[in-house]
Design a protein around this motif. Structure first.
Motif, mmCIF file in Angstrom:
data_model
loop_
_atom_site.group_PDB
_atom_site.id
_atom_site.type_symbol
_atom_site.label_atom_id
_atom_site.label_comp_id
_atom_site.label_asym_id
_atom_site.label_seq_id
_atom_site.Cartn_x
_atom_site.Cartn_y
_atom_site.Cartn_z
ATOM 1 N N LYS A 180 0.829 -1.206 0.000
ATOM 2 C CA LYS A 180 0.000 0.000 0.000
ATOM 3 C C LYS A 180 0.865 1.260 0.000
ATOM 4 N N ARG A 181 1.923 1.248 0.818
ATOM 5 C CA ARG A 181 2.774 2.436 0.898
ATOM 6 C C ARG A 181 3.571 2.631 -0.389
ATOM 7 N N VAL A 182 4.058 1.550 -0.969
ATOM 8 C CA VAL A 182 4.809 1.675 -2.216
ATOM 9 C C VAL A 182 3.918 2.313 -3.290
ATOM 10 N N ALA A 183 2.668 1.849 -3.360
ATOM 11 C CA ALA A 183 1.749 2.422 -4.354
ATOM 12 C C ALA A 183 1.521 3.909 -4.064
ATOM 13 N N ALA A 184 1.311 4.238 -2.790
ATOM 14 C CA ALA A 184 1.048 5.639 -2.432
ATOM 15 C C ALA A 184 2.252 6.525 -2.758
ATOM 16 N N LEU A 185 3.440 5.977 -2.572
ATOM 17 C CA LEU A 185 4.653 6.787 -2.752
ATOM 18 C C LEU A 185 5.046 6.938 -4.223
ATOM 19 N N THR A 186 4.461 6.104 -5.080
ATOM 20 C CA THR A 186 4.849 6.161 -6.501
ATOM 21 C C THR A 186 3.656 6.530 -7.377
ATOM 22 N N ASP A 187 2.663 7.149 -6.779
ATOM 23 C CA ASP A 187 1.490 7.546 -7.534
ATOM 24 C C ASP A 187 0.859 6.356 -8.258
ATOM 25 N N GLY A 188 0.935 5.198 -7.637
ATOM 26 C CA GLY A 188 0.309 4.001 -8.200
ATOM 27 C C GLY A 188 1.070 3.364 -9.341
ATOM 28 N N LYS A 189 2.265 3.855 -9.624
ATOM 29 C CA LYS A 189 3.006 3.292 -10.760
ATOM 30 C C LYS A 189 3.706 1.982 -10.422
ATOM 31 N N PHE A 190 4.085 1.828 -9.177
ATOM 32 C CA PHE A 190 4.751 0.603 -8.740
ATOM 33 C C PHE A 190 3.747 -0.149 -7.862
ATOM 34 N N LEU A 245 10.458 1.409 -1.744
ATOM 35 C CA LEU A 245 10.306 0.094 -1.118
ATOM 36 C C LEU A 245 10.993 0.051 0.241
ATOM 37 N N GLU A 246 12.164 0.631 0.328
ATOM 38 C CA GLU A 246 12.868 0.637 1.622
ATOM 39 C C GLU A 246 12.096 1.415 2.681
ATOM 40 N N SER A 247 11.610 2.602 2.312
ATOM 41 C CA SER A 247 10.859 3.390 3.298
ATOM 42 C C SER A 247 9.539 2.717 3.633
ATOM 43 N N ALA A 248 8.908 2.084 2.647
ATOM 44 C CA ALA A 248 7.644 1.395 2.904
ATOM 45 C C ALA A 248 7.859 0.241 3.887
ATOM 46 N N CYS A 249 8.987 -0.458 3.765
ATOM 47 C CA CYS A 249 9.280 -1.562 4.685
ATOM 48 C C CYS A 249 9.496 -1.042 6.107
ATOM 49 N N ARG A 250 10.213 0.065 6.235
ATOM 50 C CA ARG A 250 10.416 0.632 7.570
ATOM 51 C C ARG A 250 9.103 1.151 8.142
ATOM 52 N N ASP A 251 8.304 1.751 7.295
ATOM 53 C CA ASP A 251 6.976 2.217 7.697
ATOM 54 C C ASP A 251 6.172 1.031 8.235
ATOM 55 N N SER A 252 6.293 -0.103 7.552
ATOM 56 C CA SER A 252 5.554 -1.291 7.954
ATOM 57 C C SER A 252 6.034 -1.824 9.311
ATOM 58 N N THR A 253 7.310 -1.682 9.585
ATOM 59 C CA THR A 253 7.817 -2.118 10.894
ATOM 60 C C THR A 253 7.184 -1.287 12.009
ATOM 61 N N ILE A 254 7.145 0.025 11.833
ATOM 62 C CA ILE A 254 6.517 0.903 12.827
ATOM 63 C C ILE A 254 5.041 0.530 12.991
ATOM 64 N N GLU A 255 4.359 0.366 11.864
ATOM 65 C CA GLU A 255 2.928 0.099 11.875
ATOM 66 C C GLU A 255 2.605 -1.243 12.549
ATOM 67 N N THR A 256 3.345 -2.261 12.159
ATOM 68 C CA THR A 256 3.055 -3.614 12.643
ATOM 69 C C THR A 256 3.376 -3.759 14.122
ATOM 70 N N MET A 257 4.525 -3.233 14.517
ATOM 71 C CA MET A 257 4.907 -3.318 15.929
ATOM 72 C C MET A 257 3.873 -2.587 16.793
ATOM 73 N N ALA A 258 3.444 -1.408 16.345
ATOM 74 C CA ALA A 258 2.452 -0.636 17.097
ATOM 75 C C ALA A 258 1.136 -1.409 17.195
ATOM 76 N N LYS A 259 0.710 -2.020 16.107
ATOM 77 C CA LYS A 259 -0.550 -2.772 16.120
ATOM 78 C C LYS A 259 -0.474 -3.958 17.075
#
Lengths: 351, 351
Positions: B39-49, B248-262
């Protein structure tokens, strides 16, 4: 099929923002957390959204960055929210509350536990949005010229300590002093102050406190974790295209991972150097910690009674903290304490 | 001046990848960590990736995702690296090592402590790149039909437990069983197995173990933290434009924050429900923990002696762990233990 949105990226605007940091460049990790946000935002937007970070004092003094964002002097800032408890103590929830939560728990509250929504309302009152961007973890209790053995030893102690923690310690007779980073060393050397807290081993070592105060206390119970904040003027935030908002949010989370990892790598190395150079590590006596704990929660109750902003955040924050502690006391802390116990045994056997 | 790079974003390619998850959709947090990346990768690339995530079994079985990435069946996968210790136990360092490090320490090693570089070389041997993307924190020790009082109680115990931890427990007479998520409940109900570990309260509750095994042990010493991994085929990674790599790298780190918090928000709630429904919480006896600890480090020494990949990572990993424990024993754990102690006192007073 996954349709590409109609708005092509080529139409995204070029945006240049100025970010006022509350930190000097010499504190490379904490200052670097703001720079990391800027770097990632540029990388994620092909250089179209540029944020230039200015160190404390370059545009505005480090403690004036909230005013600068609110007043529109700069679009954004990187700071520690407890610097602004003088405006309203509610700011502390976005940074650190004495005897509050550790890094994981704070992050859980801010990112999935309702903290974000509560603070969004509060920050809207200052026309700002605050995004978590970096963390220091648990800090140290600071440098003392004399040992602290009893609660009475706090009475009359002149200590460089800011914000809410200063208010807690005042209840026990400490005379809190607000002194900027560069002026702490000479004050401690001359004996104008008796003690000073700063951050943790890596940052403290640079300021040289070990040369003028032999006792290094732990933990910094006023900062079980310090959440760093990226402030954005609310109208500036709302003007951003959604893609730039996403880039900024992910960049801030990226910065939290980066900064926490860096501190956790740097602090043990610095602590080893400090101890090798003669620094004497001391835990605060439990009696002292308990007196401070009692004073802290009295202060929160008093503050909640007279400040509606504070009360609205404090009550759910405290309930959340309760629930976190119940859980962390089970798996996390049992794991940590066991491996630390084994590690201590191994260290002793090696000697 | 801040020049905009010559390559305009309009020239960036549309990329569509398939991601094979090792997890079922019902485990919404851990499965969701992979979806969050997409989801984050899509958001960060305007849906291109665009990355489309498939649950375990949809494209390939959950434990076959590494082969699928290596063989080019899918471009990427979201998984837990210790699933692949059968290929090489070195995979465990990218997921969890029994009695290893907690979430912060693991993240420090992977992001700033040299772990990333060491593992990059190892994963290159499998034509893959592995990015940290999510974490569960310390897990629980699992569900037991009978209490564990002594090391002897482990002898002959049939336990559903995977990977490296199974090898450790085997040294103490446990008969480790590899059983997929959906089959654990009936095995435990019928008594085909005596015990089973899964993740933590939130995920375990969904599988209903509390109805067939009354004792819920902690901590899951084999997973003081479980780092989740986003695997990318090496040639696919290298083909990505730099901006997509960054996304992709930032999306993965974002996911770590999100998942750990959840997880940190969900686990306390689930644990409360489980205990209210009669689950009996038990810490593993210290004697049992110590025997397992000894067996674990014997296993690592044996493995390092015969596996050069493992040895190359194990030695710096262990030195890093030592240094982390030295530091965390000072400020972090003293803070945590003090506030948990006060919290326990308050709970008692309330009763």
């Amino acid at each position: 099929a996954l349709a590409t949105p109609a708005l092509a990226q080529g139409t995204l605007p070029e945006i240049r923002w100025r970010c006022a940091s509350s930190f000097p460049k010499s504190l490379d990790t904490i200052y670097g957390a703001g720079e990391h946000v800027a770097k990632r935002v540029a990388a994620l937007t092909d250089g179209k959204f540029q944020i230039r970070v200015f160190a404390a004092g370059e545009l505005v003094p480090g403690l004036a960055v909230a005013d600068a964002v609110q007043g529109g002097t700069v679009e954004c800032a990187h700071t520690a929210s407890y610097y602004f408890v003088g405006k309203d103590p509610t700011f502390a929830f976005d940074g650190a509350i004495p005897f509050g939560m550790n890094m994981r728990q704070t992050s859980a509250w801010l990112n999935a536990g309702g903290g974000r929504e509560l603070l969004r309302d509060f920050f809207a009152g200052y026309s700002m949005v605050s995004l978590p961007a970096g963390n220091t973890g648990a800090q140290m209790g600071g440098w003392f010229r004399k040992e602290i053995r009893t609660v009475q030893d706090l009475n009359g102690l002149k200590m460089r300590i800011g914000g809410f923690a200063g208010n807690v310690l005042q209840k026990l007779g400490v005379v809190p002093q607000q002194i900027a980073g560069g002026d702490i060393y000479p004050s401690l050397e001359k004996g104008t102050i008796d003690a000073a807290e700063w951050v943790g081993p890596y940052d403290d070592e640079k300021l040289g406190f070990q040369r003028v105060a032999p006792f290094y206390y732990y933990p910094g119970w006023w900062e079980g974790a310090l959440n760093l904040s990226f402030y954005v003027g609310k109208s500036k935030w709302e003007e951003l295209p959604q893609q730039y908002k996403d880039a900024l949010e992910s960049a801030c989370r990226d910065s939290t991972i980066e900064t926490m990892a860096k501190y956790d790598v740097q602090n043990p190395q610095a602590l080893r150097r400090l101890v090798a150079a003669g620094t004497q590590l001391r835990p605060f006596p439990r009696e002292v910690m308990q007196a401070c704990y009692k004073a802290a929660f009295e202060l929160y109750d008093e503050t909640a009674a007279k400040n509606e902003n504070f009360r609205k955040v404090y009550e759910p924050w405290k309930a959340f903290r309760d629930s976190q502690f119940q859980w962390f006391r089970v798996a996390e802390s049992t794991f940590d304490n066991f491996v630390y116990f084994m590690h201590a045994q191994e260290q002793q056997q090696r000697r």
